[in-house]
Scaffold this motif. Structure first.
Motif, PDB file in Angstrom:
ATOM      1  N   SER A 127       1.303  -1.280   0.152  1.00 52.61           N
ATOM      2  CA  SER A 127      -0.541  -0.194   0.266  1.00 52.61           C
ATOM      3  C   SER A 127       1.325   1.601   0.046  1.00 52.61           C
ATOM      4  CB  SER A 127      -1.032  -0.279   1.230  1.00 52.61           C
ATOM      5  OG  SER A 127      -0.293   0.061   1.925  1.00 52.61           O
ATOM      6  N   ASN A 128       0.396   2.399  -0.596  1.00 54.38           N
ATOM      7  CA  ASN A 128       1.191   4.007   0.261  1.00 54.38           C
ATOM      8  C   ASN A 128       1.992   3.757   1.201  1.00 54.38           C
ATOM      9  OD1 ASN A 128       0.627   4.104  -3.341  1.00 54.38           O
ATOM     10  ND2 ASN A 128      -0.376   5.669  -2.524  1.00 54.38           N
ATOM     11  N   GLN A 129       1.019   3.656   1.996  1.00 55.53           N
ATOM     12  CA  GLN A 129       1.613   3.712   3.649  1.00 55.53           C
ATOM     13  C   GLN A 129       3.097   2.684   3.633  1.00 55.53           C
ATOM     14  OE1 GLN A 129       0.932   5.659   6.080  1.00 55.53           O
ATOM     15  NE2 GLN A 129       2.754   4.645   7.778  1.00 55.53           N
ATOM     16  N   GLU A 130       2.723   1.565   3.601  1.00 53.74           N
ATOM     17  CA  GLU A 130       3.572   0.803   3.455  1.00 53.74           C
ATOM     18  C   GLU A 130       5.173   1.237   2.778  1.00 53.74           C
ATOM     19  OE1 GLU A 130       0.620  -3.294   4.293  1.00 53.74           O
ATOM     20  OE2 GLU A 130       1.305  -2.633   2.518  1.00 53.74           O
ATOM     21  N   LEU A 131       4.759   1.218   1.054  1.00 53.91           N
ATOM     22  CA  LEU A 131       5.834   1.864   1.109  1.00 53.91           C
ATOM     23  C   LEU A 131       6.226   3.713   0.761  1.00 53.91           C
ATOM     24  CD1 LEU A 131       3.963   1.611  -2.955  1.00 53.91           C
ATOM     25  CD2 LEU A 131       6.318   0.962  -2.507  1.00 53.91           C
ATOM     26  N   MET A 132       5.616   4.560   2.003  1.00 56.69           N
ATOM     27  CA  MET A 132       6.621   5.200   2.551  1.00 56.69           C
ATOM     28  C   MET A 132       7.415   4.665   3.697  1.00 56.69           C
ATOM     29  SD  MET A 132       5.747   8.527   1.843  1.00 56.69           S
ATOM     30  CE  MET A 132       5.420   9.513   3.669  1.00 56.69           C
ATOM     31  N   GLU A 133       7.013   3.088   4.504  1.00 57.10           N
ATOM     32  CA  GLU A 133       7.284   2.693   5.371  1.00 57.10           C
ATOM     33  C   GLU A 133       8.989   2.007   5.161  1.00 57.10           C
ATOM     34  OE1 GLU A 133       3.941   1.712   8.194  1.00 57.10           O
ATOM     35  OE2 GLU A 133       5.009  -0.109   6.996  1.00 57.10           O
ATOM     36  N   TYR A 134       8.463   1.954   3.810  1.00 57.87           N
ATOM     37  CA  TYR A 134      10.153   0.853   3.042  1.00 57.87           C
ATOM     38  C   TYR A 134      11.205   1.666   2.677  1.00 57.87           C
ATOM     39  CZ  TYR A 134      11.742  -2.749  -0.317  1.00 57.87           C
ATOM     40  OH  TYR A 134      12.339  -3.419  -1.371  1.00 57.87           O
ATOM     41  N   ALA A 135      10.944   3.637   2.342  1.00 58.09           N
ATOM     42  CA  ALA A 135      11.437   3.962   1.684  1.00 58.09           C
ATOM     43  C   ALA A 135      12.285   4.734   2.599  1.00 58.09           C
ATOM     44  CB  ALA A 135      10.725   5.069   0.764  1.00 58.09           C
ATOM     45  N   SER A 136      11.340   4.880   3.559  1.00 61.89           N
ATOM     46  CA  SER A 136      12.255   5.423   4.995  1.00 61.89           C
ATOM     47  C   SER A 136      13.287   4.028   5.963  1.00 61.89           C
ATOM     48  CB  SER A 136      11.085   5.306   6.436  1.00 61.89           C
ATOM     49  OG  SER A 136      11.497   6.223   7.180  1.00 61.89           O
ATOM     50  N   ILE A 137      13.018   2.900   5.519  1.00 62.88           N
ATOM     51  CA  ILE A 137      14.280   2.009   6.067  1.00 62.88           C
ATOM     52  C   ILE A 137      15.339   1.792   4.937  1.00 62.88           C
ATOM     53  CG2 ILE A 137      14.444  -0.504   6.189  1.00 62.88           C
ATOM     54  CD1 ILE A 137      11.366  -0.714   7.416  1.00 62.88           C
ATOM     55  N   ILE A 138      15.075   2.144   3.741  1.00 61.52           N
ATOM     56  CA  ILE A 138      15.921   1.873   3.100  1.00 61.52           C
ATOM     57  C   ILE A 138      17.026   3.296   2.701  1.00 61.52           C
ATOM     58  CG2 ILE A 138      16.372   2.680  -0.186  1.00 61.52           C
ATOM     59  CD1 ILE A 138      13.672   0.941  -0.340  1.00 61.52           C
ATOM     60  N   SER A 139      16.251   4.191   3.302  1.00 61.93           N
ATOM     61  CA  SER A 139      16.652   5.362   3.657  1.00 61.93           C
ATOM     62  C   SER A 139      17.287   5.210   5.000  1.00 61.93           C
ATOM     63  CB  SER A 139      16.151   6.931   3.886  1.00 61.93           C
ATOM     64  OG  SER A 139      16.685   8.011   4.070  1.00 61.93           O
ATOM     65  N   CYS A 140      17.028   4.537   5.252  1.00 59.85           N
ATOM     66  CA  CYS A 140      18.193   5.084   6.555  1.00 59.85           C
ATOM     67  C   CYS A 140      19.547   3.865   6.769  1.00 59.85           C
ATOM     68  CB  CYS A 140      16.960   3.841   8.472  1.00 59.85           C
ATOM     69  SG  CYS A 140      17.866   3.720   9.818  1.00 59.85           S
ATOM     70  N   THR A 141      19.514   3.447   5.849  1.00 56.06           N
ATOM     71  CA  THR A 141      20.497   2.454   5.357  1.00 56.06           C
ATOM     72  C   THR A 141      21.473   3.472   4.117  1.00 56.06           C
ATOM     73  OG1 THR A 141      19.631   1.517   3.277  1.00 56.06           O
ATOM     74  CG2 THR A 141      19.329   0.577   5.363  1.00 56.06           C
ATOM     75  N   LYS A 142      20.862   4.226   3.739  1.00 57.66           N
ATOM     76  CA  LYS A 142      21.718   5.075   3.391  1.00 57.66           C
ATOM     77  C   LYS A 142      21.669   5.315   1.523  1.00 57.66           C
ATOM     78  CE  LYS A 142      25.059   6.898   6.708  1.00 57.66           C
ATOM     79  NZ  LYS A 142      23.842   6.420   7.839  1.00 57.66           N
ATOM     80  N   ASP A 143      20.776   4.572   0.653  1.00 59.85           N
ATOM     81  CA  ASP A 143      20.672   4.018   0.401  1.00 59.85           C
ATOM     82  C   ASP A 143      19.667   4.896  -0.619  1.00 59.85           C
ATOM     83  OD1 ASP A 143      20.495   3.753  -2.742  1.00 59.85           O
ATOM     84  OD2 ASP A 143      19.779   1.473  -1.749  1.00 59.85           O
ATOM     85  N   TYR A 144      20.331   6.297  -0.708  1.00 60.07           N
ATOM     86  CA  TYR A 144      19.586   8.194  -1.014  1.00 60.07           C
ATOM     87  C   TYR A 144      18.219   8.387  -1.946  1.00 60.07           C
ATOM     88  CZ  TYR A 144      21.825   9.181   3.151  1.00 60.07           C
ATOM     89  OH  TYR A 144      21.903   8.966   5.110  1.00 60.07           O
ATOM     90  N   LYS A 145      19.096   6.910  -3.495  1.00 65.89           N
ATOM     91  CA  LYS A 145      18.730   7.624  -4.832  1.00 65.89           C
ATOM     92  C   LYS A 145      17.727   6.480  -4.624  1.00 65.89           C
ATOM     93  CE  LYS A 145      22.387   9.204  -6.833  1.00 65.89           C
ATOM     94  NZ  LYS A 145      23.518  10.286  -5.536  1.00 65.89           N
ATOM     95  N   ARG A 146      17.843   5.356  -3.821  1.00 68.70           N
ATOM     96  CA  ARG A 146      16.262   4.569  -4.298  1.00 68.70           C
ATOM     97  C   ARG A 146      15.450   4.682  -3.984  1.00 68.70           C
ATOM     98  NH1 ARG A 146      17.285  -1.784  -1.579  1.00 68.70           N
ATOM     99  NH2 ARG A 146      14.832  -2.793  -1.994  1.00 68.70           N
ATOM    100  N   ALA A 147      15.751   5.252  -2.247  1.00 70.98           N
ATOM    101  CA  ALA A 147      14.935   5.779  -1.309  1.00 70.98           C
ATOM    102  C   ALA A 147      13.627   7.120  -2.300  1.00 70.98           C
ATOM    103  CB  ALA A 147      14.921   6.430  -0.330  1.00 70.98           C
ATOM    104  N   ILE A 148      14.745   7.747  -3.085  1.00 72.04           N
ATOM    105  CA  ILE A 148      13.753   8.821  -3.747  1.00 72.04           C
ATOM    106  C   ILE A 148      13.202   8.247  -5.120  1.00 72.04           C
ATOM    107  CG2 ILE A 148      14.443  10.493  -5.334  1.00 72.04           C
ATOM    108  CD1 ILE A 148      17.328  11.378  -3.814  1.00 72.04           C
TER     109      ILE A 148
END
Length: 202
Positions: free
Chosen positions: A39-60
Motif C-alpha cells: 500500500s502507499n503507507q507501506e511504500l512510505m515505510e519501505y522508503a524510510s527504511i531504505i533511506s535509513c540504510t543510506k541508499d538515498y537514490k533508491r528511496a528517492i
C-alpha cells in the motif's frame, strides 16, 4: 499466517528505531515478499527504511513513484530530505523552497532548507532562518538543536575564510548553551579555526 506477516512489519519498524537499518530492511524485504503489492503507507515505510540504510537514490525512486500518482506533502518532504542527505544540494533547495512556499509555517522544512542554503553557500539566507528558529525555541532541547545548526552555519563561513564571522557564531553558541557536547564541539572547531588562520598567514 497474516499475523506472522504483520509481525515482520512491526519488527522492521522496531529495528529501524534502534538504528539497525540493514536488519530492518531485510525484515521488510521478507514482509514485502509475502504481499502481492505494498500500500502507499507501506511504500512510505519501505522508503524510510531504505533511506535509513543510506541508499538515498533508491528511496528517492520510491517517493517519485508515490508522488507521480498524487501529491502528498509528507512524501515530498521525505524525498527532499533524501536529496539533502545525498548531498544533491541544488535539488534539495529546489524541493524545499517549493514546500516552504506552500507551507511557510513548517519549521522542520525551514530547518532543512536552511541546511541546504549552507550547502549552496547562501549563508545569509540560512542565518535568517536559524535566527528565526532560535527566537521560537522555547526549551533547552529545541535551543540546542538550533545551536547545532548554527555550528554548521559557522563551518560554512569558515569554509569561505570568513573566520571572524565563523568565530562570532561559535562564541555565540558557547555563551548560550549549557550542553557539554556542544561546548566540546565548539572548542574543537575553534582549535581548527586557529590552525586555519595560521596556515592562511604562512
Amino acid at each position: 499466517e497474516e499475523q506472522k506477516v504483520f509481525k515482520l512489519r512491526m519488527e522492521a519498524g522496531e529495528l529501524t528505531l534502534e538504528g539497525k537499518c540493514d536488519e530492518a530492511l531485510a525484515k521488510y524485504e521478507e514482509f514485502k515478499s509475502k504481499r502481492t503489492a505494498l500500500s502507499n503507507q507501506e511504500l512510505m515505510e519501505y522508503a524510510s527504511i531504505i533511506s535509513c540504510t543510506k541508499d538515498y537514490k533508491r528511496a528517492i525512486r520510491i517517493y517519485d513513484k508515490l508522488l507521480n500518482e498524487e501529491f502528498d506533502f509528507k512524501a515530498a518532504f521525505e524525498r527532499a530530505k533524501n536529496y539533502y542527505y545525498d548531498q544533491d544540494s541544488t535539488k534539495a533547495v529546489e524541493e524545499l523552497e517549493s514546500l516552504n512556499n506552500s507551507n511557510p509555517d513548517d519549521d522542520e522544512v525551514r530547518a532543512f532548507l536552511a541546511g541546504a542554503y549552507v550547502m549552496t553557500n547562501k549563508l545569509s539566507s540560512a542565518e535568517n532562518i536559524y535566527r528565526d528558529l532560535e527566537r521560537k525555541a522555547v526549551d533547552d532541547k529545541s535551543k540546542n538543536d538550533v545551536f547545532q545548526m548554527m555550528l554548521y552555519l559557522g563551518d560554512g563561513y569558515a569554509k569561505n575564510k570568513n573566520y571572524d564571522k565563523a568565530n562570532s557564531i561559535y562564541n555565540e553558541v558557547l555563551t548560550n548553551t549549557h550542553d557539554n557536547n556542544l561546548t566540546d564541539d565548539v572548542y574543537q572547531k575553534q582549535l581548527w579555526l586557529g590552525d586555519a588562520l595560521i596556515q592562511d598567514k604562512k
